[in-house]
Scaffold this motif. Structure first.
Motif, short mmCIF file in Angstrom:
data_model
loop_
_atom_site.label_atom_id
_atom_site.label_comp_id
_atom_site.label_asym_id
_atom_site.label_seq_id
_atom_site.Cartn_x
_atom_site.Cartn_y
_atom_site.Cartn_z
N VAL A 22 46.52 77.88 43.89
CA VAL A 22 45.28 78.12 44.69
C VAL A 22 45.27 79.51 45.18
CG1 VAL A 22 44.27 77.46 47.00
CG2 VAL A 22 45.13 75.53 45.50
N PHE A 23 46.15 80.29 45.62
CA PHE A 23 46.31 81.46 46.00
C PHE A 23 46.45 82.71 44.83
CE2 PHE A 23 48.01 78.78 49.19
CZ PHE A 23 47.13 78.87 50.24
N TYR A 24 47.01 82.21 43.68
CA TYR A 24 47.44 83.26 42.71
C TYR A 24 46.86 83.10 41.27
CZ TYR A 24 50.93 84.59 46.16
OH TYR A 24 51.31 85.08 47.47
N ASN A 25 46.32 81.88 40.91
CA ASN A 25 45.80 81.77 39.42
C ASN A 25 45.01 80.47 39.38
OD1 ASN A 25 45.37 81.87 36.97
ND2 ASN A 25 47.61 81.90 36.23
N PRO A 26 43.94 80.52 39.68
CA PRO A 26 42.99 79.23 39.44
C PRO A 26 43.12 78.76 38.21
CG PRO A 26 41.63 81.29 39.89
CD PRO A 26 42.89 81.56 40.22
N ALA A 27 43.26 79.64 36.92
CA ALA A 27 43.27 78.95 35.70
C ALA A 27 44.38 78.18 35.78
CB ALA A 27 43.53 79.96 34.66
N GLY A 28 45.44 78.00 36.55
CA GLY A 28 46.50 76.97 36.62
C GLY A 28 46.03 75.61 37.10
N TYR A 29 44.92 75.68 37.60
CA TYR A 29 44.46 74.28 37.85
C TYR A 29 44.28 73.44 36.54
CZ TYR A 29 42.40 76.18 41.96
OH TYR A 29 42.25 76.96 43.26
N ALA A 30 44.00 73.80 35.57
CA ALA A 30 43.96 72.95 34.33
C ALA A 30 45.21 72.73 33.60
CB ALA A 30 43.14 73.74 33.49
N VAL A 31 46.01 73.50 34.13
CA VAL A 31 47.59 73.29 33.53
C VAL A 31 48.43 72.13 33.96
CG1 VAL A 31 49.96 74.53 33.07
CG2 VAL A 31 47.79 75.51 32.91
N ILE A 32 48.09 71.90 35.38
CA ILE A 32 48.69 71.02 36.23
C ILE A 32 48.09 69.50 35.63
CG2 ILE A 32 49.16 70.11 38.68
CD1 ILE A 32 48.91 73.18 39.45
N THR A 33 48.86 68.79 35.22
CA THR A 33 48.41 67.19 34.96
C THR A 33 48.57 66.32 35.85
OG1 THR A 33 50.42 67.29 33.62
CG2 THR A 33 48.55 68.03 32.34
N ASP A 34 49.79 66.59 36.70
CA ASP A 34 49.99 65.52 37.69
C ASP A 34 49.38 66.23 39.05
OD1 ASP A 34 51.18 63.55 35.79
OD2 ASP A 34 53.12 64.75 36.09
N PRO A 35 48.52 65.64 39.64
CA PRO A 35 48.14 66.18 40.98
C PRO A 35 49.03 66.30 42.00
CG PRO A 35 46.74 64.16 40.14
CD PRO A 35 47.87 64.14 39.31
N ILE A 36 48.88 67.35 42.76
CA ILE A 36 49.82 67.84 43.86
C ILE A 36 49.15 67.83 44.96
CG2 ILE A 36 51.53 69.47 44.73
CD1 ILE A 36 51.87 70.41 41.73
N PHE A 37 49.37 66.99 46.01
CA PHE A 37 49.01 66.96 47.64
C PHE A 37 49.85 67.69 48.42
CE2 PHE A 37 46.87 63.54 45.09
CZ PHE A 37 45.61 63.88 45.46
N SER A 38 49.28 68.54 49.29
CA SER A 38 49.96 69.17 50.38
C SER A 38 49.33 68.84 51.50
CB SER A 38 50.03 70.50 50.16
OG SER A 38 50.73 70.99 48.85
N ILE A 39 49.97 68.28 52.68
CA ILE A 39 49.41 67.79 53.84
C ILE A 39 50.08 68.74 55.20
CG2 ILE A 39 48.60 65.94 53.29
CD1 ILE A 39 50.89 64.56 54.64
N ALA A 40 50.93 69.55 54.86
CA ALA A 40 51.60 70.27 56.03
C ALA A 40 52.48 71.80 55.29
CB ALA A 40 52.62 69.36 56.58
N LEU A 41 52.14 72.81 56.12
CA LEU A 41 53.00 74.04 55.73
C LEU A 41 53.20 74.80 57.17
CD1 LEU A 41 53.85 76.16 53.82
CD2 LEU A 41 51.52 76.86 53.84
#
Length: 199
Positions: free
Chosen positions: A51-70
């Protein structure tokens, strides 16, 4: 149609770059792996940090990743800053004139926090992140009677999101939209005045 969109994107990027003050911190988490790679992370960003470094990577990630805390905390660790942190942990009063001269005569203290507000998702060709950051720096210099200080703080509430897609095998493209609400505070004066105002 496409050339016109490209012109608008380039013009928008140029206009936004003129508004950026390079002395201000970047509004995004400080990730240890990215720092270890000297920010050369774009080509391998294929996790939630894409999300912060390479939006083209969205298409590479096949299994969704959710983040709810940082929660990400950064501190400078030079000798003079470590002395201040040690004094604070031991319960010393830094607003005491003697301690001001002892610890803040020529010191830079810089710290930052990302979170606790954080909600993010990447995968299935899109990604987004909604988060907050805070960064601050106090720089002290010797003065006639006591050290002088400049304190600058930034607080951000930010959203980053976009779309990525595969053009052909091993060639991906993507775009991000970023919206940042930034508040900036700045104080100057003697070290004691600045500390008293911050407290």
């Amino acid at each position: 149609m496409i050339p016109g969109m490209l012109v608008l994107l380039v013009m928008g990027a140029a206009a936004s770059s003129f508004a950026i003050d390079s002395s201000e911190p970047i509004s995004r988490p400080t990730l240890p792996l990215v720092q270890a790679m000297g920010e050369a992370y774009v080509a391998v960003a294929s996790d939630e940090s894409t999300v912060f470094y390479n939006p083209a990577g969205y298409a590479v990630i096949t299994d969704p990743i959710f983040s709810i805390a940082l929660l990400d905390i950064t501190l400078n660790i030079d000798d003079s800053a470590l002395d201040v942190y040690r004094a604070l942990i031991e319960g010393e009063d830094l607003s005491d004139p003697e301690n001001v001269n002892k610890y803040l005569n020529d010191t830079t203290i810089s710290y930052g926090v990302t979170g606790p507000i954080y909600l993010g998702h990447v995968g299935n060709n899109f990604g987004f992140s909604f988060y907050n950051t805070a960064r601050a720096m106090m720089d002290t210099t010797p003065g006639a009677l006591q050290p002088t200080a400049e304190y600058i703080a930034f607080t951000d509430l930010a959203f980053t999101g976009g779309f990525g897609y595969r053009i052909v095998d091993h060639l991906y493209a993507g775009f991000n939209v970023k919206v940042i609400l930034r508040l900036k505070s700045q104080l100057e004066g003697t070290a004691m005045e600045v500390i008293d105002t911050i407290e």
